[in-house]
Structure formats: C-alpha cells, structure tokens
Motif scaffolding. Structure first.
Motif, PDB file in Angstrom:
ATOM      1  N   VAL A  72      -9.222   5.984   6.177  1.00 22.14           N
ATOM      2  CA  VAL A  72      -8.964   4.815   4.980  1.00 22.14           C
ATOM      3  C   VAL A  72     -10.872   4.514   4.829  1.00 22.14           C
ATOM      4  N   THR A 122       0.960  -1.245  -0.004  1.00 20.90           N
ATOM      5  CA  THR A 122      -0.059  -0.095   0.244  1.00 20.90           C
ATOM      6  C   THR A 122       0.736   1.153   0.036  1.00 20.90           C
ATOM      7  N   VAL A 123       1.726   1.300   0.664  1.00 24.64           N
ATOM      8  CA  VAL A 123       2.521   2.395   1.017  1.00 24.64           C
ATOM      9  C   VAL A 123       3.865   2.371   0.357  1.00 24.64           C
ATOM     10  N   ASP A 180      -3.416  -1.732  13.581  1.00 27.73           N
ATOM     11  CA  ASP A 180      -3.462  -2.494  12.500  1.00 27.73           C
ATOM     12  C   ASP A 180      -2.097  -3.481  12.233  1.00 27.73           C
ATOM     13  N   TRP A 203       6.753  -0.312   6.934  1.00 22.69           N
ATOM     14  CA  TRP A 203       5.977  -1.312   6.050  1.00 22.69           C
ATOM     15  C   TRP A 203       6.415  -1.661   4.786  1.00 22.69           C
ATOM     16  N   ARG A 232      -8.961  12.777   7.976  1.00 23.47           N
ATOM     17  CA  ARG A 232      -9.089  11.826   6.832  1.00 23.47           C
ATOM     18  C   ARG A 232      -8.768  10.389   7.341  1.00 23.47           C
ATOM     19  N   ILE A 255      -6.761  -3.399   8.048  1.00 25.41           N
ATOM     20  CA  ILE A 255      -7.648  -2.444   7.483  1.00 25.41           C
ATOM     21  C   ILE A 255      -8.081  -2.786   5.871  1.00 25.41           C
ATOM     22  N   ASN A 256      -7.141  -2.718   5.263  1.00 25.24           N
ATOM     23  CA  ASN A 256      -7.262  -2.965   3.834  1.00 25.24           C
ATOM     24  C   ASN A 256      -7.963  -4.483   3.364  1.00 25.24           C
ATOM     25  N   ARG A 259      -2.655   3.074  16.237  1.00 24.40           N
ATOM     26  CA  ARG A 259      -2.622   4.359  15.215  1.00 24.40           C
ATOM     27  C   ARG A 259      -2.977   5.362  15.922  1.00 24.40           C
ATOM     28  N   GLN A 294      -6.496   0.792  -2.468  1.00 27.72           N
ATOM     29  CA  GLN A 294      -5.957  -0.076  -1.517  1.00 27.72           C
ATOM     30  C   GLN A 294      -6.583  -1.181  -0.886  1.00 27.72           C
ATOM     31  N   TRP A 331      -4.752   6.249   0.593  1.00 22.05           N
ATOM     32  CA  TRP A 331      -3.361   6.795   0.892  1.00 22.05           C
ATOM     33  C   TRP A 331      -2.671   7.433  -0.145  1.00 22.05           C
ATOM     34  N   ASN A 365       1.813  -2.729  11.155  1.00 24.65           N
ATOM     35  CA  ASN A 365       1.736  -1.267  10.814  1.00 24.65           C
ATOM     36  C   ASN A 365       1.775  -0.534  12.316  1.00 24.65           C
TER      37      ASN A 365
HETATM   38  O1  X2X Z   1      -4.345   4.458   4.513  1.00 21.69           O
HETATM   39  C1  X2X Z   1      -3.581   4.332   5.570  1.00 21.69           C
HETATM   40  O2  X2X Z   1      -3.830   5.090   6.492  1.00 21.69           O
HETATM   41  C2  X2X Z   1      -2.545   3.034   5.735  1.00 21.69           C
HETATM   42  C3  X2X Z   1      -1.523   3.428   4.910  1.00 21.69           C
HETATM   43  O3  X2X Z   1      -2.182   3.207   7.241  1.00 21.69           O
HETATM   44  C4  X2X Z   1      -3.395   1.707   5.596  1.00 21.69           C
HETATM   45  O4  X2X Z   1      -3.128   1.373   4.381  1.00 21.69           O
HETATM   46  C5  X2X Z   1      -4.157   1.198   6.486  1.00 21.69           C
END
Ligand code: X2X
Length: 357
Positions: free
Chosen positions: A180, A40-41, A243, A47, A178, A101-102, A157, A81, A201, A154
């Motif tokens: 997800v 994702t990142v 997460d 990550w 913001r 989360i994804n 949070r 994502q 993201w 991750n």
């Molecule tokens: O989108 C997000 O905040 C991130 C990068 O933490 C995830 O993919 C859950």
C-alpha cells in the motif's frame, strides 16, 4: 353517527396525521437520507462483511432512523484508499471503517501498529489497542475532526509470493512486492532487500493476476476471500505488522446527533467490531474467536481453519522459527530509527509500556 361525532372524529384523524407528518419531517430534516461509508475492500472480505454488519446494526438499533450505506472498493475515492480520513474529516464522506494503514497520512500515530515485528501477537495487539497507545491514536483522531467509535480488525499481515518460500531476508532479494502507498511499508521492504511497488488495493488483485508483482502482504481474512492461491504458491506466516480497523465518523456530524442516536450507533460499532475481529482471528488465535462467533453471534465460519485451507489449495505455508524471526527483526531495525520520530516517541513508549503490562 351524528354529524358532530363524524366531524370530531375526522378532526382527530387529521390532527394525528398532521402531528405524524411534522414528526417525520422533523426527523427527515434532522437526519440525512443516507450516510455514506467508505470501505476500502469488497463485501466478501471479512472487513467488508464487518461494514455490512455495522450498517445492518445501525438500522436495527435506530429503528431505521439512520441509514449507513457502505461504498465498497473505495468507490467514493476512486480507489485512492489513503485519502479516506481526509475526506471524512472534511465531511465529504460521513463515516468509514478503515485500516490504521490508510488513516496514517492524517494520523501518523496510527503507524505504531506497522513498525516491523513490534506487536507480534494478538495479546500485544489487544494491550496496545486498549491501552495508552490506543487512546493516543483515538485522541489524535479527535484533534483532526474525526470521531473514533470502535476498533475492528484486518489482522496480522502475512507475505505471499509466486517465486520462493521466504524463510530469511536473503530469500526476499529482488522480489517485487505490492505494498500500500504508505511510505513506512516501502522503507520496510527496501530494508529487507525486496523491490516494493506501491499500488492501490483496487489495482492489486489484477496486478497479482497479471504477474506485475511477485508477491504481496495481507492478512488471511483478505487472502482467503480473494483466493490468493490462484496467484501465489508460498505463504510466510511472520506476523510482521498488524492493521486494526477503526470505525469512525465525521466529528461535526457526530456531535450534532442526539445522545440516544449516538449511543445506538456506538453500540452498533462495538458489536460489529467484535464480530468482525472474531472473523479475522478465527482459526489463527487460541480458539477464542470461533467460540465468540458461536456463542455470542450464533455464527459458523465457512473457513474455520484458514492455513489448512490454503494448504489444501496447494500453497506451502511456512511459519518463521524464533531464529529465523531474529534475522528479520535485525534487518528491519533501521526502520525504527527513521520512523519512531515520525510516529511520536511518546506513542512508541506508551505502546511498549502497554505490552509490558
Ligand atoms: O491495501 C491493502 O493491502 C489493504 C486492503 O489491506 C488495506 O487497505 C490496508
């Protein structure tokens, strides 16, 4: 050298060459040239570093037979994502290192980690991951044609924003945050009086930069590398959800691998997961993570004290007191009634039992 000797030598070389070529082409037929990995990142986040580590270890342990290529920034999904597990299940993408989360659109059980203020310590997280609830999440993945290999992280949070040091739910009133596109997050922030905004993201950092939103929530393993202090002044350390990441593979492809290859990839996943988890916990756990990094991986963190680092960049960091925390727990209670049936009451009960153990 006699003609006969020369002939037999040439023949031997030829036979050996043919043998090698057959072996190489058999392997080439057996394995793809490259296995695409969804990440994702970007590569600078802990990550993303974990993804690179996994790829490196797979190559090393399989003597270059399996090449995993990380595609950072959800490049294979054009930023979407939340589609990763669907695409891995279909075999459009081979494998992923992804946040619970994804994967939750395909695996609702994975939302057990995101019930607000439910798992709020590393100890609880480890108990749930390694306990019956964690097993239930892996089982749910297997039923959806995904092969989970190992946990990574991750992290817990934390809330950051540019407007106010949040200490009570009242402070969050009207803050544009913001989140997800996982509806549990929208529900939680609405319940707290904030104004949550869905954003992938890939668009989020530009959103912080341009002030489209006032704040966001992500772990320090994301906040430090993206230099969140450029956009936000306030951090609230509230560990409200966590997460973990899961390294997983398309099941059909996985099952077709020979056992020795499976074992090697699995061991790469476990090792990369342990290293990456330690990166994410460094300086915010009881000291274990830094020790693991040093002793097991001979690795030194660039930012060993993330909170001090953020303060040194001008941020105000507030850790919720137990009384303050209580207010947030009470405010988000209705989310439980709404979401436990969707996650599965059995998984919820398993997680509670895991934590009590
Ligand atoms: O989108 C997000 O905040 C991130 C990068 O933490 C995830 O993919 C859950």
């Amino acid at each position: 050298m006699s003609t006969f000797k020369l002939f037999s030598k040439t023949a031997a070389v030829l036979v050996a060459a043919i043998f090698m070529m057959t072996a190489v082409s058999a392997n080439a037929a057996r394995f793809k040239r490259e296995y695409k990995m969804q990440v994702t990142v970007g590569p600078k986040l802990y990550w993303g570093m974990g993804a690179a580590k996994f790829a490196e270890l797979v190559k090393e342990k399989t003597d270059g037979q399996i090449i995993v290529k990380p595609y950072f920034g959800s490049a294979l999904l054009k930023g979407a994502q939340l589609k990763s597990s669907q695409m891995v299940a279909k075999g459009v993408i081979d494998c992923a290192i992804d946040s619970t989360i994804n994967i939750s659109p395909v695996i609702p059980e994975a939302n057990i980690f995101h019930l607000p203020f439910f798992l709020n310590s590393f100890e609880n997280l480890d108990k749930v991951k390694n306990g019956e609830a964690g097993k239930a999440v892996f089982k749910a993945m297997e039923a959806k044609r995904l092969e989970p290999l190992a946990w990574a992280e991750n992290g817990f949070r934390q809330l950051t924003n540019s407007k106010v040091l949040v200490k009570t739910p009242a402070d969050m009133k009207g803050l544009r945050i913001r989140v997800v596109g996982n509806p549990l997050f929208i529900d939680t922030f609405r319940q707290l009086g904030a104004d949550p905004v869905n954003m992938n993201w890939g668009d989020a950092v530009a959103g912080f930069q341009q002030g489209v939103v006032d704040g966001q929530e992500n772990p320090v393993g994301v906040l430090v590398p993206i230099q969140i202090y450029q956009y936000h002044k306030y951090v609230t350390m509230w560990n409200y959800v966590v997460d973990p990441l899961i390294i997983y593979w398309n099941q059909r492809e996985w099952k077709a691998f020979p056992k020795d290859i499976q074992d090697k990839i699995m061991s790469a996943a476990k090792e990369a997961g342990e290293w990456e988890t330690a990166l994410c916990r460094a300086g915010i756990d009881d000291g274990t993570a830094i020790k693991v990094l040093k002793e097991k991986f001979n690795y030194t963190m660039e930012v060993p004290e993330p909170l001090k680092f953020l303060e040194s960049k001008g941020m105000e960091v507030h850790k919720l007191s137990p009384e303050e925390l209580k207010e947030f727990i009470e405010a988000t209670r209705p989310v439980y009634e709404q979401w436990i049936p969707r996650i599965g009451k059995d998984v919820y009960e398993k997680a509670k039992a895991d934590m009590a153990n």
